[in-house]
Design a protein around this motif. Structure first.
Motif, short mmCIF file in Angstrom:
data_model
loop_
_atom_site.label_atom_id
_atom_site.label_comp_id
_atom_site.label_asym_id
_atom_site.label_seq_id
_atom_site.Cartn_x
_atom_site.Cartn_y
_atom_site.Cartn_z
N UNK A 150 83.44 -6.71 59.08
CA UNK A 150 84.81 -6.89 58.52
C UNK A 150 84.92 -6.52 57.11
N UNK A 151 85.64 -5.56 56.79
CA UNK A 151 86.05 -5.34 55.32
C UNK A 151 87.35 -5.89 54.79
N UNK A 152 87.14 -6.85 54.09
CA UNK A 152 88.37 -7.60 53.50
C UNK A 152 88.93 -6.70 52.41
N UNK A 153 90.24 -6.07 52.51
CA UNK A 153 90.68 -5.23 51.65
C UNK A 153 91.78 -6.06 50.63
N UNK A 154 91.40 -5.61 49.31
CA UNK A 154 92.36 -6.06 48.15
C UNK A 154 93.21 -4.57 48.10
N UNK A 155 93.96 -4.12 48.84
CA UNK A 155 94.42 -2.79 48.89
C UNK A 155 95.17 -2.43 47.50
N UNK A 156 96.00 -3.33 46.88
CA UNK A 156 96.40 -3.22 45.59
C UNK A 156 96.18 -4.10 44.51
N UNK A 157 94.81 -4.47 44.70
CA UNK A 157 94.15 -5.11 43.57
C UNK A 157 94.39 -6.25 43.11
N UNK A 159 77.02 -9.75 51.40
CA UNK A 159 75.99 -8.84 50.82
C UNK A 159 76.22 -7.09 50.97
N UNK A 160 77.54 -6.93 51.47
CA UNK A 160 77.97 -5.75 51.58
C UNK A 160 79.23 -5.33 50.95
N UNK A 161 79.04 -4.39 49.97
CA UNK A 161 80.38 -4.00 48.89
C UNK A 161 80.78 -2.67 49.12
N UNK A 162 81.99 -2.53 49.22
CA UNK A 162 82.61 -1.34 49.22
C UNK A 162 83.01 -0.77 47.64
N UNK A 163 82.65 0.37 47.61
CA UNK A 163 82.99 1.04 46.04
C UNK A 163 83.06 2.47 46.23
N UNK A 164 83.73 3.02 45.08
CA UNK A 164 84.10 4.26 45.23
C UNK A 164 83.32 5.10 44.09
N UNK A 179 80.71 -9.58 57.00
CA UNK A 179 81.64 -9.55 56.05
C UNK A 179 81.47 -8.64 54.86
N UNK A 180 82.34 -7.79 54.50
CA UNK A 180 82.08 -7.04 53.32
C UNK A 180 83.55 -6.95 52.30
N UNK A 181 83.34 -6.68 51.24
CA UNK A 181 84.51 -6.89 50.46
C UNK A 181 85.01 -5.50 49.66
N UNK A 182 86.00 -5.29 49.79
CA UNK A 182 86.78 -4.09 49.44
C UNK A 182 88.11 -4.28 48.33
N UNK A 183 87.37 -4.06 47.12
CA UNK A 183 88.33 -4.25 46.05
C UNK A 183 88.76 -2.97 45.52
#
Ligand code: HMG
Ligand code: MG
Length: 315
Positions: A187-194, A242-247, A218-222
């Motif tokens: 699951x990636x928990x999205x903070x879509x608008x930050x 321990x999984x982090x989304x980034x761009x 769990x992953x996080x998506x900030x």
């Protein structure tokens, strides 16, 4: 503590953090889906090749969504085969069975469905209620799992929503449980608008743990709209994520959420993780060079502070 190299932070480990973090790179999908101009498919393919050359192991490539909804990714059928041979995982977004069919036909082995914690965003992004969207994903997840395809479940608007305001933690937990019970592997928990802040991140992760959601899933998506993405990431690492989304370069946003800006920049994340002595396998110099190359194609400097600092870009 190690001796700092030029262009790298001094590594000073902190207690209670994971030894290794997997970065789920979303620049080619979350980043480019939000560009005004459509980036040519050859440039996208070269971007992904260069990202793979930095040591990143998970590079979200594109989305098999309706081309009218996200015209920037309408070239998915051309892009995916151009990068499929790279020795990295290349997840793709699929909203429904039609999307899954398109992805499987090209040999995709990792897919992601994308749910919303709020009704307003479910409607804007998927033309469905929250429950209708979950019903749309159910056969996608079932069929993907039957073919041993890895399924990520994104959950958007976990902290705040531009139409509805603050999002209650129990509502987020409920949709997370539904995605996991459906069979999502991650699951990636999205903070879509930050709009998240670290205490809120900790509260959500605590509530998820209490609801029996394993932190390993769990992953996080900030997104970095208010400059909170790195602080929020540290809060999540302290809870064992321990999984982090980034761009790469901080590209990004979401075409269906007005106040969404770029994601947490991968370079800023790598700088912090290296400083904490956490292994990512990523070569920061190569990554910065890739984002500078991409910024030249997009015609504007990267918003990443680390890219600017290490490449001496004009501000
Ligand atoms: P809809 O208009 O309700 O579609 O859109 P439908 O199911 O009624 O189907 C209408 C037509 O579209 C049909 O064609 C389907 O075949 C076709 P017709 O029979 O009329 O000729 N169709 C498709 N064609 C190609 N590929 C498909 C597909 N599906 C249907 N997959 C739909 C519903 C879900 C399709 C639409 O709303 C959609 O594509 N939405 C995608 C929006 C999107 O990609 N948003 C960005 C990603 S989410 C995000 O960025 C957040 C995230 O980063 C996390 C965070 O930050 O929070 C992940
Ligand atoms: Mg996003």
């Amino acid at each position: 503590m190690n001796t700092p190299e030029l262009g790298l932070p001094m590594a000073v480990p902190a207690e209670g953090l994971p030894a290794r973090v997997r970065i789920h790179e979303v620049g080619a999908r979350d980043g480019l889906q939000n560009e005004k101009a459509v980036v040519p498919v050859e440039v996208k393919a070269e971007f992904i090749r260069r990202l793979a050359g930095t040591g990143l192991t998970t590079i979200e490539a594109t989305s098999f969504v309706h081309p009218k909804w996200v015209p920037q990714l309408a070239d998915a059928e051309d892009l995916y085969p151009a990068v499929a041979g790279l020795p990295v995982s290349l997840p793709v977004l699929v909203p429904n069975e039609r999307g899954l069919d398109r992805a499987l036909a090209l040999g995709a082995r990792r897919v992601a469905v994308f749910a919303s914690a709020t009704e307003s965003f479910a409607k804007a992004n998927l033309n469905r209620t929250v429950d209708e969207a979950l019903a749309m994903f159910e056969p996608v997840v079932r069929r993907a799992k039957a073919e041993d395809v890895h399924v990520r479940g994104y959950l958007s608007m976990c902290f705040g929503d531009p139409w509805e305001g603050a999002v209650p933690v129990p509502r987020v937990v409920k949709v997370c449980r539904a995605l996991l019970d459906m069979g999502c592997d991650e699951l990636s928990l999205g903070d879509t608008i930050g709009v998240a802040t670290p205490g809120h991140v900790t509260a959500l992760l605590t509530a998820l743990t209490e609801a029996g959601v394993p932190v390993s899933a769990l992953a996080v998506h900030f997104h970095d709209t208010y400059g909170q993405a790195l602080s929020n990431t540290l809060a999540a690492l302290q809870r064992g994520v321990a999984t982090v989304d980034a761009s790469a370069g901080g590209l990004g946003g979401c075409p269906y959420a007005k106040s969404a800006t770029g994601n947490l920049a991968t370079e800023d994340l790598v700088w912090m993780l290296q400083g904490l002595g956490i292994d990512t396998g990523v070569d920061l110099g190569r990554l910065v060079a890739t984002s500078v190359w991409m910024a030249a194609h997009l015609g504007r400097p990267s918003p990443s502070r680390t890219v600017r600092a290490l490449s001496h870009q004009e501000q």
